[in-house]
Motif scaffolding. Structure first.
Motif, PDB file in Angstrom:
ATOM      1  N   LYS A   1       0.800  -1.222   0.000  1.00 24.16           N
ATOM      2  CA  LYS A   1       0.000   0.000   0.000  1.00 24.16           C
ATOM      3  C   LYS A   1       0.837   1.279   0.000  1.00 24.16           C
ATOM      4  O   LYS A   1       0.299   2.367  -0.114  1.00 24.16           O
ATOM      5  CB  LYS A   1      -0.940   0.034   1.222  1.00 24.16           C
ATOM      6  CG  LYS A   1      -1.986  -1.065   1.222  1.00 24.16           C
ATOM      7  CD  LYS A   1      -2.979  -0.886   0.102  1.00 24.16           C
ATOM      8  CE  LYS A   1      -3.928  -2.094   0.024  1.00 24.16           C
ATOM      9  NZ  LYS A   1      -4.766  -2.044  -1.174  1.00 24.16           N
TER      10      LYS A   1
ATOM     11  N   VAL B   1       2.940   4.176  -1.305  1.00 24.64           N
ATOM     12  CA  VAL B   1       3.158   4.820  -2.595  1.00 24.64           C
ATOM     13  C   VAL B   1       4.177   5.939  -2.434  1.00 24.64           C
ATOM     14  O   VAL B   1       4.316   6.522  -1.357  1.00 24.64           O
ATOM     15  CB  VAL B   1       1.841   5.397  -3.176  1.00 24.64           C
ATOM     16  CG1 VAL B   1       0.952   4.268  -3.617  1.00 24.64           C
ATOM     17  CG2 VAL B   1       1.156   6.287  -2.149  1.00 24.64           C
TER      18      VAL B   1
ATOM     19  N   GLU C   1       4.568   8.988  -2.629  1.00 27.03           N
ATOM     20  CA  GLU C   1       3.862  10.267  -2.702  1.00 27.03           C
ATOM     21  C   GLU C   1       4.009  10.979  -1.373  1.00 27.03           C
ATOM     22  O   GLU C   1       4.338  10.372  -0.365  1.00 27.03           O
ATOM     23  CB  GLU C   1       2.349  10.037  -2.912  1.00 27.03           C
ATOM     24  CG  GLU C   1       1.969   9.150  -4.053  1.00 27.03           C
ATOM     25  CD  GLU C   1       1.696   9.929  -5.316  1.00 27.03           C
ATOM     26  OE1 GLU C   1       1.649  11.171  -5.238  1.00 27.03           O
ATOM     27  OE2 GLU C   1       1.547   9.290  -6.371  1.00 27.03           O
TER      28      GLU C   1
ATOM     29  N   GLU D   1       1.369  13.004  -0.200  1.00 30.33           N
ATOM     30  CA  GLU D   1       0.047  12.868   0.398  1.00 30.33           C
ATOM     31  C   GLU D   1      -0.824  12.060  -0.537  1.00 30.33           C
ATOM     32  O   GLU D   1      -0.533  11.974  -1.729  1.00 30.33           O
ATOM     33  CB  GLU D   1      -0.581  14.251   0.620  1.00 30.33           C
ATOM     34  CG  GLU D   1      -0.208  14.840   1.973  1.00 30.33           C
ATOM     35  CD  GLU D   1      -0.621  16.290   2.074  1.00 30.33           C
ATOM     36  OE1 GLU D   1      -1.754  16.517   2.508  1.00 30.33           O
ATOM     37  OE2 GLU D   1       0.186  17.154   1.725  1.00 30.33           O
ATOM     38  N   TYR D   2      -1.871  11.461  -0.031  1.00 34.63           N
ATOM     39  CA  TYR D   2      -2.728  10.661  -0.881  1.00 34.63           C
ATOM     40  C   TYR D   2      -4.170  10.912  -0.505  1.00 34.63           C
ATOM     41  O   TYR D   2      -4.571  10.717   0.644  1.00 34.63           O
ATOM     42  CB  TYR D   2      -2.385   9.181  -0.740  1.00 34.63           C
ATOM     43  CG  TYR D   2      -3.022   8.326  -1.811  1.00 34.63           C
ATOM     44  CD1 TYR D   2      -2.347   8.128  -3.019  1.00 34.63           C
ATOM     45  CD2 TYR D   2      -4.275   7.763  -1.635  1.00 34.63           C
ATOM     46  CE1 TYR D   2      -2.929   7.374  -4.019  1.00 34.63           C
ATOM     47  CE2 TYR D   2      -4.862   7.021  -2.631  1.00 34.63           C
ATOM     48  CZ  TYR D   2      -4.185   6.808  -3.830  1.00 34.63           C
ATOM     49  OH  TYR D   2      -4.755   6.069  -4.827  1.00 34.63           O
ATOM     50  N   GLU D   3      -4.915  11.370  -1.476  1.00 33.92           N
ATOM     51  CA  GLU D   3      -6.329  11.612  -1.229  1.00 33.92           C
ATOM     52  C   GLU D   3      -7.099  10.366  -1.647  1.00 33.92           C
ATOM     53  O   GLU D   3      -6.994   9.923  -2.791  1.00 33.92           O
ATOM     54  CB  GLU D   3      -6.814  12.817  -2.045  1.00 33.92           C
ATOM     55  CG  GLU D   3      -6.261  14.157  -1.580  1.00 33.92           C
ATOM     56  CD  GLU D   3      -6.790  14.577  -0.205  1.00 33.92           C
ATOM     57  OE1 GLU D   3      -7.931  14.202   0.150  1.00 33.92           O
ATOM     58  OE2 GLU D   3      -6.030  15.255   0.518  1.00 33.92           O
ATOM     59  N   SER D   4      -7.835   9.767  -0.738  1.00 33.47           N
ATOM     60  CA  SER D   4      -8.560   8.557  -1.103  1.00 33.47           C
ATOM     61  C   SER D   4     -10.046   8.835  -1.152  1.00 33.47           C
ATOM     62  O   SER D   4     -10.554   9.699  -0.433  1.00 33.47           O
ATOM     63  CB  SER D   4      -8.279   7.452  -0.100  1.00 33.47           C
ATOM     64  OG  SER D   4      -8.701   7.872   1.167  1.00 33.47           O
TER      65      SER D   4
ATOM     66  N   ASP E   1      -9.603   2.177  -1.273  1.00 33.67           N
ATOM     67  CA  ASP E   1      -8.465   2.613  -2.088  1.00 33.67           C
ATOM     68  C   ASP E   1      -7.491   3.507  -1.322  1.00 33.67           C
ATOM     69  O   ASP E   1      -6.712   4.243  -1.893  1.00 33.67           O
ATOM     70  CB  ASP E   1      -8.945   3.289  -3.383  1.00 33.67           C
ATOM     71  CG  ASP E   1      -9.636   4.602  -3.110  1.00 33.67           C
ATOM     72  OD1 ASP E   1      -9.724   4.985  -1.924  1.00 33.67           O
ATOM     73  OD2 ASP E   1     -10.066   5.261  -4.074  1.00 33.67           O
TER      74      ASP E   1
ATOM     75  N   MET F   1      -4.229   4.589   0.352  1.00 36.98           N
ATOM     76  CA  MET F   1      -2.843   4.204   0.179  1.00 36.98           C
ATOM     77  C   MET F   1      -2.010   4.878   1.261  1.00 36.98           C
ATOM     78  O   MET F   1      -2.459   5.807   1.913  1.00 36.98           O
ATOM     79  CB  MET F   1      -2.350   4.637  -1.210  1.00 36.98           C
ATOM     80  CG  MET F   1      -3.031   3.902  -2.350  1.00 36.98           C
ATOM     81  SD  MET F   1      -2.876   2.105  -2.207  1.00 36.98           S
ATOM     82  CE  MET F   1      -1.881   1.759  -3.613  1.00 36.98           C
TER      83      MET F   1
ATOM     84  N   PRO G   1       1.112   7.086   1.832  1.00 39.97           N
ATOM     85  CA  PRO G   1       2.208   7.851   1.241  1.00 39.97           C
ATOM     86  C   PRO G   1       3.507   7.603   2.012  1.00 39.97           C
ATOM     87  O   PRO G   1       3.477   7.458   3.239  1.00 39.97           O
ATOM     88  CB  PRO G   1       1.763   9.308   1.353  1.00 39.97           C
ATOM     89  CG  PRO G   1       0.570   9.318   2.215  1.00 39.97           C
ATOM     90  CD  PRO G   1       0.089   7.932   2.441  1.00 39.97           C
TER      91      PRO G   1
END
Lengths: 951, 367
Positions: free
Chosen positions: A361, A363, A365, A367-370, A375, A377, A379
């Motif tokens: 999981k 990534v 990145e 930040e990650y907006e889910s 879904d 993830m 960061p």
């Protein structure tokens, strides 16, 4: 003439000699008389007094029993250890000489311990800080008791100004206490190093506390190294009163695998003593007792029977004759029903699986907006911050003397940033027109909120005094006012307890109070770890602290093993920071429990379905109970309690979540038994259950399952089918009644024992069957809440067609000679007779179908596989911002079930993950795969498969 | 000057008493600390040889060299203060030619001999201020030197000196005056001591501990334990060399059991009977010395007899009083009984001189 003169001289002499003889006779007469009085008149009395003085009653401690697994693998045992003790048994001509001798003796022992890395037992209420100052580490009544003891008062209320020391002892500071002990009390030479003075004072004080009881030695250090034993015994003859005492300490093999079950032992506390001695008067205040888990529950068996001895001792307390002896009886041995090998395999597989989920999981990145739970993830920046947030990296070490290059680099950057942010905060708090909360930058908003929370946690801001309906409070909550306004309002409303602030006078105006408060906040936050973590969070976000710098700190703090090659690659950029962390997570060098991101915990219960015996009961993460038994490692204990992965929490027996689709067999049983469906009933799934407004969807929506029978519905985990069963149980087609429906679901859940604890001997949470929304309750959502062990009992009953057992962790108990004392077998709580054989068959077929259709179990359904497995997945949603919980319950072999598995990974995304794990556990159990291929020490591969709750 | 001695004038009764008490002492030492028993037997042998040899030397010949003894004694006492060896918190021993011995023990005999000669020479002018002053100064010198480390020996030595002075013929007028002054000043002295102004350290504490045992448990303990041991022997004692757990000695509660507190062991193991026999033998030795003094040929012989008699009697009294709690705790051996070669050999030597006085006894009609 001459003759008569001589004669008279002679007479005089004779007379003078006569006087001398007379003096002799009188004095000797007195002596004889005295002899007579002592020996003849009072002789017997003196002998009696002597006898009374030298007879000593001793209690002989018994050996604590061992704990074994079901096959006799030892899990808890006692190991011989050496303690160094000291007793004040010297004779001295002066107090100075006594102090000097004892202090230098202790100093010698201390330096010996230091050389060999051993530590003294330190339960003292004053701590010596790194900067050489003293502070109290106790508060409240414990501190009052401590002060009264130090200054020799029988109670704290008697304390006050003391002429001898020249101050009010009731308000003595830690420094005054230490000055008193090192000075007039024990006269510890100022030439000694401060740490030595401190430690000598601790030991001298402990000795003085024991002093009134004769012949009691004080323990300086417990379980010391062989080197220390050798060094001290070599010089015993010049170490007055020092002795090496043999003792046993509790050891746990396979610690982290079993800590959640076995618990640990420790010195009895006053409250434990009070409770335990009500049942059994053999407890004493120096006993070691079980503090949690099996150690606590089975204490009465394990502890054995103390012996006693009446002995005559000489003036040094040495025994010279034994008058009466009752030998101690060793405690009973407890055999668990758990299979240690299986338990360990399950734990390791669980850790690999969780690591695999986290690994898959992450990534690269910031930040990650889910958009939904499935879904989400992780960061990589969250991983960086987790290193600091869950104390994998020690902030104390970074600021300490032994900090490495990168630690210093990061710490210096941090210190600068801290000052800057505190300045900004101060600016914001003192601004004439400060920004309202919701308009602040994200980091400043976090700092301000933390400041308020912090003030509440230390009692400056009295949260209980706040009127929650207050307008200003509401505005603050909604972010409509500035913190300055809120705090000023709080001062005026006396929500701020000004007596806790460092103020000179009570009669100051609110503006002055506010100034003091602001200074106080900034001063306190400067040294607060929680605030520091928030600073780091934004430094990481802004790349002021980089992942590769943190990686170097991991090496410097020896969290991971030093590796030149990797470091070189990392520094040169050939290895990206992202790949570096992925690799460490994959190799379990950084475990999911350390990161404490979602998921970081899990549990697994394995049973023998024919007997109801518990074969494994795993909670991940575990901890090292060796460091909590015997003498408590206070730092380790604190680390565990602050660990975000909550190792003390038993995820198998205490953690509760909704069961998700694993519940569907209950609904199925209810449907067929109540006659609202039969095994042949066909129900059509269109993806949505439309008989109610805003109808709930099937997990396959916008797809659908079409026409399904019961077995098909279980196989496909069709939600619409079970919504319909829930609807029919609630009499939906005639007149829908929620209470009728929920009652029927509760009835069948109760039949499977889901309404009560399983009966195991350790802490277990009370399960909750849903009491609302029968339609969603039918698919295991609503407000169901079960433990993994409860689900284990339920799937056991599904597998054996209705036998619900009362669980026990114990297999049998023997005495120390191996003679059986007690045999524990799981009692049958209930035999479910309501469900017909054909209905069972349909449910089982469904379970078989589940496994048949999943890649997790493909190895069990090849042409030559002899063992088929069956079960049910479950994905439960509890919070939309975090991943779903993953569950699986199952049993094997399908034809003649022997064992069941129940696994859960909270926030484990999807039941595919738990199905994969269960597949490995089946393989391990039935020896279908070489264990080395299963337990690889590497994160498990998790397929990209994702599914939403309710599958 | 050769003299002819008659064997019938040799006081065998005294010799037997001495041998008897020494043998009892050796037996008790064996029980208190078997490791030194043989050394004490060796000391007894040495003492017997010394006693026999000295008993055959004319005491008047010995007295001729009194100033040499005196000066040598003072030098020894000074050297103890300078280079002495400390044992049990008191510096009383000195090592000479590889032998460790206690000059204060020797000093007592030296003073007896010295003053026996001195008073004999000045017997006519004894009661003159000049002689009295000189003798006071001569006596005070060794007393002061011993005082710091050994209060008990100082007291014994002072008592011996007073006895000698009295026997030498100190006028009763002076005796009365001295008594009139000394008794009140003794009382004042005790008061001052208790205020802690004169004595220091362990001496003061021991006196205070004797008077107020509850307040000085550590210091009083030694004497309390000794009394307990002594008294628990009752009539017949627990037996020498017993291994009973009811024995205070076996419990290790008696400190210095072979030397200063040997009477505690004797009292515990031999009982009232044994303790009484020991003290009685010592009294008989003192009386026998007095008897020899009565029959002595001249004043110097008489003073030797009385001096030795006083030494035995007073030292015995002080020792047993300490052991049984009648006096404060001071360290002093029990004559002939306590372990200690210096003490034993010097006592035997002193007895040798007394025997010689007996050999030269005044014959009836020759006077």
């Amino acid at each position: 003439m001459l003759g008569s003169l001589l004669e008279s001289i002679r007479e005089i002499f004779i007379t003078r000699l006569g006087i001398l003889v007379a003096v002799y006779l009188v004095l000797f007469g007195v002596v004889f008389g005295h002899f007579f009085r002592l020996q003849i008149v009072s002789g017997e009395e003196y002998q009696k007094n002597y006898t009374v003085r030298t007879i000593k009653e001793k209690s002989l401690s018994s050996t604590r029993g061992n704990i074994y697994d079901r096959n006799g693998v030892v899990l808890a045992y006692n190991e011989l250890a050496y303690n160094i003790t000291i007793e004040d048994n010297g004779t001295y001509s002066s107090t100075d000489e006594k102090n000097e001798t004892i202090n230098s003796t202790i100093l010698y022992v201390l330096h010996t311990l230091d050389r060999n890395g051993d530590e003294i037992d330190n339960g003292f209420s004053v701590s010596l800080n790194a900067d050489g100052t003293y502070s109290f580490n106790a508060t409240g009544s414990k501190l009052q008791r401590f002060l009264a003891d130090i200054y020799g008062y029988s109670s704290y209320s008697d304390m006050g100004y003391n002429k001898k020391v020249g101050y009010n002892t009731a308000r003595a500071t830690a420094t005054q206490v230490m000055d008193y002990l090192c000075g007039i009390k024990f006269d510890i030479s100022e030439e000694y190093a401060i740490e030595d003075r401190y430690r000598i004072a601790i030991i001298r004080y402990a000795m003085s506390q024991n002093g009134y009881k004769k012949y009691i030695e004080t323990t300086i250090a417990t379980d010391v190294s062989e080197e220390s034993v050798a060094a001290v015994s070599e010089h015993l003859n010049r170490l007055q009163g020092v002795e090496i005492v043999e003792d046993t300490i509790r050891r746990y093999d396979h610690a982290r695998y079993f800590a959640s079950i076995i618990g640990y032992t420790g010195k009895i506390s006053e409250t434990e003593y009070e409770t335990l001695s009500k049942e059994n008067d053999s407890y004493s205040l120096t006993d070691v007792v079980g503090k949690s888990g099996i150690e606590q529950y089975m204490d009465s068996y394990l502890k054995g029977q103390k012996g006693s001895e009446r002995v005559i001792v000489d003036n040094l307390g040495k025994e010279i004759e034994t008058l009466e002896l009752t030998e101690a009886t060793a405690g009973d041995n407890v055999y668990l029903s758990i299979d240690a090998e299986l338990q360990e395999a399950c734990y390791d597989l669980l850790e690999q699986e969780i690591a695999g989920i986290v690994y898959s999981k992450i990534v690269d990145e910031k930040e990650y907006e889910s958009s939904s739970s499935s879904d989400i993830m992780i960061p990589i920046y969250d991983v960086y911050f987790a290193l600091i947030n869950n104390n994998i990296i020690s902030l104390d070490h970074m600021s300490g003397e032994n900090a490495g290059t990168y630690e210093k680099k990061i710490y210096n950057a941090f210190s600068e940033r801290l000052e800057q942010e505190l300045f900004n905060l101060r600016l914001e708090l003192t601004a004439d027109s400060p920004d309202i909360y919701s308009e602040l930058d994200e980091d400043m908003a976090v700092y301000e909120l933390y400041a308020v929370t912090y003030l509440q946690s230390i009692g400056v801001f009295d949260a209980n005094a706040v009127d929650v309906s207050d307008e200003t409070y509401t505005s603050w909550k909604n972010g409509e006012i500035a913190l300055r306004q809120y705090l000023e309002y709080a001062i005026n409303n006396r929500w701020i307890d000004i007596t806790t602030l460092p103020m000179d006078s009570k009669y100051v105006d609110s503006a002055e109070i506010y100034d003091v408060l602001v200074s106080y906040i900034t001063a306190q936050l400067r040294t607060d770890n929680g605030f520091a973590k928030r600073i780091y969070k934004y430094m990481i976000k802004q790349d002021l602290v980089t992942g590769s710098d943190l990686a170097m700190v991991l090496y410097e703090q020896e969290v991971i093993d030093y590796d030149d090659e990797t470091i070189a690659e990392l520094k040169s950029g050939r290895l990206s920071c992202y790949d570096f962390y992925l690799d460490k997570i994959k190799n379990l060098e950084i475990t999911p429990a350390q990161l404490a991101l979602d998921p970081c915990s899990g549990s697994c219960v394995v049973t023998d379905v024919k007997t109801g015996e518990l074969l494994a009961c795993v909670s991940y993460p575990g901890y090292d109970n060796n460091r909590l038994a015997n003498t408590v490692d206070a730092a380790y204990y604190a680390r565990l309690t602050n660990d975000l992965s909550a190792p003390f929490y038993n995820n198998a027996t205490q953690e509760k979540t909704a069961p998700g689709s694993t519940f569907k067999m209950v609904t199925a049983a209810a449907g067929v038994t109540e006659g609202v469906i039969s095994t042949d009933t066909e129900i059509r799934c269109d993806g949505v259950f439309s008989k109610v407004n805003d109808g709930p969807k099937c997990w396959k929506y916008p797809g659908s399952h079409g026409i399904e029978t019961l077995s098909d519905a279980i196989r496909d985990s069709c939600n619409v089918y079970f919504y319909e069963v829930g609807w029919r149980l609630s009499n939906g087609d005639e007149s829908y009644s929620e209470s009728v429906g929920i009652e029927k679901i509760r009835k069948y859940a109760t039949l499977f024992g889901l309404n009560e604890k399983t009966g195991i001997e350790i802490n277990e949470s009370e399960p909750e069957i849903a009491d609302e929304y029968p339609i969603t309750a039918a698919i295991g959502q609503s407000n169901h809440n079960y433990t993994t062990i409860g689900l284990g009992r339920y799937i056991t009953a599904v597998a054996n067609e209705g036998t619900v057992y009362k669980f026990t962790l114990i297999d049998h108990i023997t005495d120390s000679n191996g003679t059986l004392v007690d045999k524990y077998t799981p009692n049958v709580l209930r035999q479910i007779k309501e469900i017909s054989d054909s209905d069972w068959a349909a449910i089982h077929d469904g379970n078989l179908g589940v496994c048949e259709s999943m890649t997790s179990f493909k190895d069990f359904f090849t042409e030559d596989s002899k063992i088929h497995v069956a079960g049910k997945t479950g994905t439960a949603q509890q919070i939309k911002t975090r991943p779903n919980h993953a569950l699986f319950v199952g049993y094997a072999p399908f034809d003649d079930p022997q064992m069941s598995v129940a696994v859960r990974i909270a926030y484990g995304y999807t039941s595919h993950n738990t199905a994969d794990l269960a597949g490995d556990i089946f393989k391990y159990y039935f020896k279908l795969e070489d264990p080395e291929n299963l337990i690889t020490g590497q994160a498990a591969y998790t397929g990209a498969g994702s599914n939403s709750f309710g599958d | 000057m050769k003299k002819k001695y008659s064997i019938k004038d040799y006081d065998f009764r005294l010799v037997i008493l001495i041998l008897a008490i020494t043998v009892i002492g050796i037996a008790v030492i064996g029980s208190a600390d078997a490791s030194v028993q043989n050394k004490q037997i060796f000391g007894m042998g040495l003492g017997i040889v010394s006693m026999i040899v000295v008993s055959l030397i004319d005491y008047n010949f010995i007295l001729k060299f009194r100033w040499i003894y005196y000066v040598a004694d003072i030098m020894l006492l000074i050297s103890v203060l300078l280079w002495g060896v400390e044992r049990n918190y008191a510096k009383r021993w000195i090592v000479l030619f590889g032998i460790q011995f206690q000059p204060s023990e020797l000093s007592k005999i030296v003073l007896i001999l010295f003053f026996a000669g001195f008073f004999y020479k000045h017997k006519e002018k004894l009661n003159t201020t000049k002689i009295l002053l000189i003798s006071m100064v001569l006596a005070a010198l060794p007393l002061v030197l011993v005082l710091k480390e050994d209060l008990s020996t100082t007291i014994t030595t002072a008592l011996i000196f007073i006895t000698l002075l009295f026997i030498a013929g100190l006028s009763y007028k002076i005796v009365l005056i001295v008594l009139g002054i000394s008794i009140p000043s003794f009382a004042v002295g005790i008061y001052v001591i208790l205020q802690g102004k004169l004595l220091q350290g362990y001496q003061l504490r021991r006196i205070q501990a004797w008077l107020y045992p509850e307040e000085y448990p550590d210091d009083a303990l030694q004497q309390q334990n000794s009394i307990m041991a002594f008294a628990s022997g009752r009539l017949w004692g627990k037996g020498l060399y017993n291994e009973g757990a009811d024995s205070v000695k076996n419990g290790g509660f008696i400190s210095e059991p072979r030397t200063d507190f040997i009477m505690a062991v004797a009292g515990e193991e031999l009982g009232f009977v044994g303790a009484a026999v020991i003290v009685l033998l010592l009294l008989l030795i003192a009386l026998e010395c007095t008897l020899i003094a009565i029959r002595a040929n001249d004043l110097s012989g008489r003073l030797i007899g009385c001096g030795m008699s006083a030494l035995i009697a007073f030292q015995t009294l002080i020792n047993v009083s300490v052991v049984t709690g009648l006096l404060p705790n001071t360290g002093l051996p029990l004559p002939f009984v306590s372990y200690g070669l210096t003490s034993l050999v010097t006592l035997y030597t002193g007895m040798g001189i007394v025997l010689n006085v007996g050999l030269q006894r005044k014959k009836p009609g020759r006077g």
